[in-house]
Structure formats: C-alpha cells, structure tokens
Scaffold this active site. Structure first.
Site, PDB file in Angstrom:
ATOM      1  N   PHE A 146       1.060  -1.149  -0.024  1.00 34.12           N
ATOM      2  CA  PHE A 146       0.003   0.127   0.134  1.00 34.12           C
ATOM      3  C   PHE A 146       1.149   1.337   0.022  1.00 34.12           C
ATOM      4  O   PHE A 146       0.843   2.035   0.845  1.00 34.12           O
ATOM      5  CB  PHE A 146      -0.905  -0.090   1.047  1.00 34.12           C
ATOM      6  N   LYS A 164       3.807  10.759   6.259  1.00 37.21           N
ATOM      7  CA  LYS A 164       3.073   9.622   5.345  1.00 37.21           C
ATOM      8  C   LYS A 164       3.055   8.264   5.969  1.00 37.21           C
ATOM      9  O   LYS A 164       4.025   7.799   6.626  1.00 37.21           O
ATOM     10  CB  LYS A 164       3.864   9.754   3.935  1.00 37.21           C
ATOM     11  N   SER A 209       0.830   4.226   5.494  1.00 40.10           N
ATOM     12  CA  SER A 209      -0.505   3.383   4.926  1.00 40.10           C
ATOM     13  C   SER A 209      -1.328   3.458   5.821  1.00 40.10           C
ATOM     14  O   SER A 209      -2.653   3.593   5.415  1.00 40.10           O
ATOM     15  CB  SER A 209       0.325   2.123   4.828  1.00 40.10           C
ATOM     16  N   ARG A 210      -1.176   3.662   7.321  1.00 41.31           N
ATOM     17  CA  ARG A 210      -2.173   3.609   8.267  1.00 41.31           C
ATOM     18  C   ARG A 210      -3.078   4.974   8.322  1.00 41.31           C
ATOM     19  O   ARG A 210      -4.101   5.102   8.646  1.00 41.31           O
ATOM     20  CB  ARG A 210      -1.971   3.370   9.565  1.00 41.31           C
ATOM     21  N   HIS A 263       3.193   4.656  -0.841  1.00 32.61           N
ATOM     22  CA  HIS A 263       2.944   6.073  -0.838  1.00 32.61           C
ATOM     23  C   HIS A 263       4.383   6.624  -1.139  1.00 32.61           C
ATOM     24  O   HIS A 263       5.328   5.931  -1.263  1.00 32.61           O
ATOM     25  CB  HIS A 263       2.384   6.446   0.359  1.00 32.61           C
ATOM     26  N   GLN A 323       5.093 -10.013  12.778  1.00 37.10           N
ATOM     27  CA  GLN A 323       5.316  -8.904  13.758  1.00 37.10           C
ATOM     28  C   GLN A 323       3.872  -7.992  14.150  1.00 37.10           C
ATOM     29  O   GLN A 323       3.776  -6.953  14.672  1.00 37.10           O
ATOM     30  CB  GLN A 323       5.960  -7.726  12.759  1.00 37.10           C
ATOM     31  N   GLY A 336       6.389   8.067   0.729  1.00 43.08           N
ATOM     32  CA  GLY A 336       7.457   8.039   1.623  1.00 43.08           C
ATOM     33  C   GLY A 336       8.179   6.646   1.033  1.00 43.08           C
ATOM     34  O   GLY A 336       9.648   6.525   1.001  1.00 43.08           O
ATOM     35  N   HIS A 337       7.508   5.665   0.644  1.00 42.82           N
ATOM     36  CA  HIS A 337       8.199   4.433  -0.128  1.00 42.82           C
ATOM     37  C   HIS A 337       8.884   4.553  -1.304  1.00 42.82           C
ATOM     38  O   HIS A 337       9.995   4.254  -1.545  1.00 42.82           O
ATOM     39  CB  HIS A 337       7.070   3.246  -0.340  1.00 42.82           C
TER      40      HIS A 337
END
Length: 281
Positions: free
Chosen positions: A31, A183, A185-186, A33, A60, A35-36
């Site tokens: 997912f 940023k 994903s959550r 964004h 995890q 940042g990735h």
C-alpha cells in the site's frame, strides 16, 4: 518483474551478480506512498538493480492488531514500484516465507524493550526475523529503511552488525504531507475529522523542537510540551512520549547528547507514530 517465490528471487539475483551488478533492497508491507517512493528512488540512484519486497508480515502483528485489515493492493503497488525504477518486486505468501514448524527467533535485546517495543512486545522479534530472511534471500549491497520507524532502523542496524550480515543499512528522511503529517499506510484508516486531528503529532513535535532549539534541556519539561498539545486535541490519545539517547534508545533526563524524540498517538482507533532527532553538534 513481479515474482512470488524465493527461488525466482535467488535466480535473478544470481544472474545480476554474474554481470557484476550492485543490488539495492527496499522492504515494504505494501500500500505504497511517497515515503516508500523516496526509498526506492534513493536505492535506484545508488545501485544497478533494485528489489522491493511487498509482504504484510504476520509475525510482527500481535493479538487484536490490524493484520487482517492492513491495506493491500499488489497491482497498484507493482505499478508504483515499476514507475519508481524498481527492477523486481517480491510478493510472497506467508507460506513461502515461513515453514509450518519454524522454531527460530531473532531478537535484539535492549533496543527493542522501550518505545513501540514496550507497547507491542512481539513486534520487533517479527521484524527482525523477516528482515533477516529477506536479507539472506536478496543478499543486497544496500538496504533502505525510513527514519519514521526510528526504533526499527536502530534495531536493524544493530542486528546487521551483531550477526555480521554483509549489507549497508541506509536510513532515509521522513516524507510528510504538505500540512506536516508523516506519510503512512495507516493514514488511510482516518476519517476526515481524524485526518485533521492527526496533525497534532507533527505540531506537538515542532513545538518541542523549537523549545529545544531555544535551549530547553530538561526532558520532563519537553515531554510536557508535547503532552499538553496532544491533550488539547479531543480525538487524540498519547500512547507514549519518549526522549531517548539516539543510539542506545535509553531514556535520558537531560539533553546532553543527540536524542530521539518519539511519540505514538491514537487518533480514534488508529495508532500513528512520529519522531525527530535533535542533534547538539
């Protein structure tokens, strides 16, 4: 190239190594964004080939956490990785990564006890296990991690050092929305009102940083600044507010060396993290 098996990754890496090519690696849970994207682009700029893993790692997640609900969209993620310049996307199933009778654990003592580790006791054991597996599968020259997960970054660096894994771990700066929200994903879990409330994380850290820049060194007073700002937001509830040595991650009472100021805050039911490192030199 999108692959699903360890064998396919190893065969491709072997072919690249025969050509004398360097390999960068970016681990993600998908997912993706901006940042990735910054991690992937950094890897592309420093390596001949780049592998991105997209894997929501079950080991995890603790009980009652959001493993089942964690957002997934591999088609979108694959297109995202390709556009950013990645050469191979590894999207395994849990059954590909873990034997049913696995009994090996990887734990970094000390660094994993505080901050998020205190609230999520199984989390970093799962992170270390899966990252060590990915590093053994991909055998990259360099691996890229975001500084938003500052504790994770410190733990991975120590794990790689202690286990003599031949890879350079590179931390990359936090990428933020225009209004300052880190940023994540959550962030997709947030309602419109919660999205506005989430700005309290970056706002409280900014006030703390300003106070430290102006000479405040007592960590109790700095934490009070952050706590007061968070408590003023009705939809926010602090999970932790900590100021720790940036290397050992141990709490400090006064800022005498470089420190990590880290927070975790619930916005509604969504737990978000943010941090900054204050450097004295």
């Amino acid at each position: 190239m999108l692959v699903n098996t360890i064998k396919e990754v190893r065969e491709q890496v072997k072919a690249w190594r025969k050509e004398g090519l360097s390999i960068g690696y970016v681990p993600t849970m998908g997912f993706l964004h901006e940042g990735h994207k910054s991690l992937i682009e950094k890897a592309v700029s420093e390596n001949d080939r780049v592998v991105v893993s997209v894997f929501v790692n079950p080991t995890q997640f603790g009980p009652n956490e959001d493993f089942e609900d964690y957002p997934r969209d591999i088609e979108k993620d694959y297109a995202f990785c390709t556009e950013a310049g990645a050469n191979l996307v590894f999207n395994p199933e849990p059954e590909e990564m873990y034997f049913p009778d696995r009994c090996t654990t990887v734990n970094v003592e000390g660094l994993s006890k505080g901050l998020c580790g205190a609230k999520r006791p199984v989390h970093f054991g799962g992170v270390c296990l899966v990252v060590s597996k990915f590093l053994n599968i991909v055998t990259p020259d360099r691996a890229y991690f975001g500084e938003k997960d500052a504790q994770q970054l410190a733990i991975i660096k120590r794990m790689v050092r202690d286990l003599s894994i031949d890879v350079e771990i590179i931390g990359c700066p936090i990428v933020r929305e225009n209004d300052g929200l880190a940023k994540s994903s959550r962030n997709t879990y947030l309602s419109e009102d919660e999205r506005k409330a989430a700005l309290v994380l970056s706002r409280s850290l900014k006030k703390a940083n300003e106070a430290m820049e102006n000479g405040l060194r007592c960590t109790k007073e700095i934490k009070n600044i952050i706590e007061s700002e968070i408590n003023a937001e009705p939809l926010a509830k602090a999970d932790y507010i900590e100021i720790v040595d940036s290397e050992t991650l141990q709490p400090v009472e006064s800022v005498e060396k470089n420190v990590l100021v880290a927070i975790a805050v619930f916005i509604g039911k969504t737990r978000l993290i943010d941090n900054f490192t204050f450097r004295l030199n």
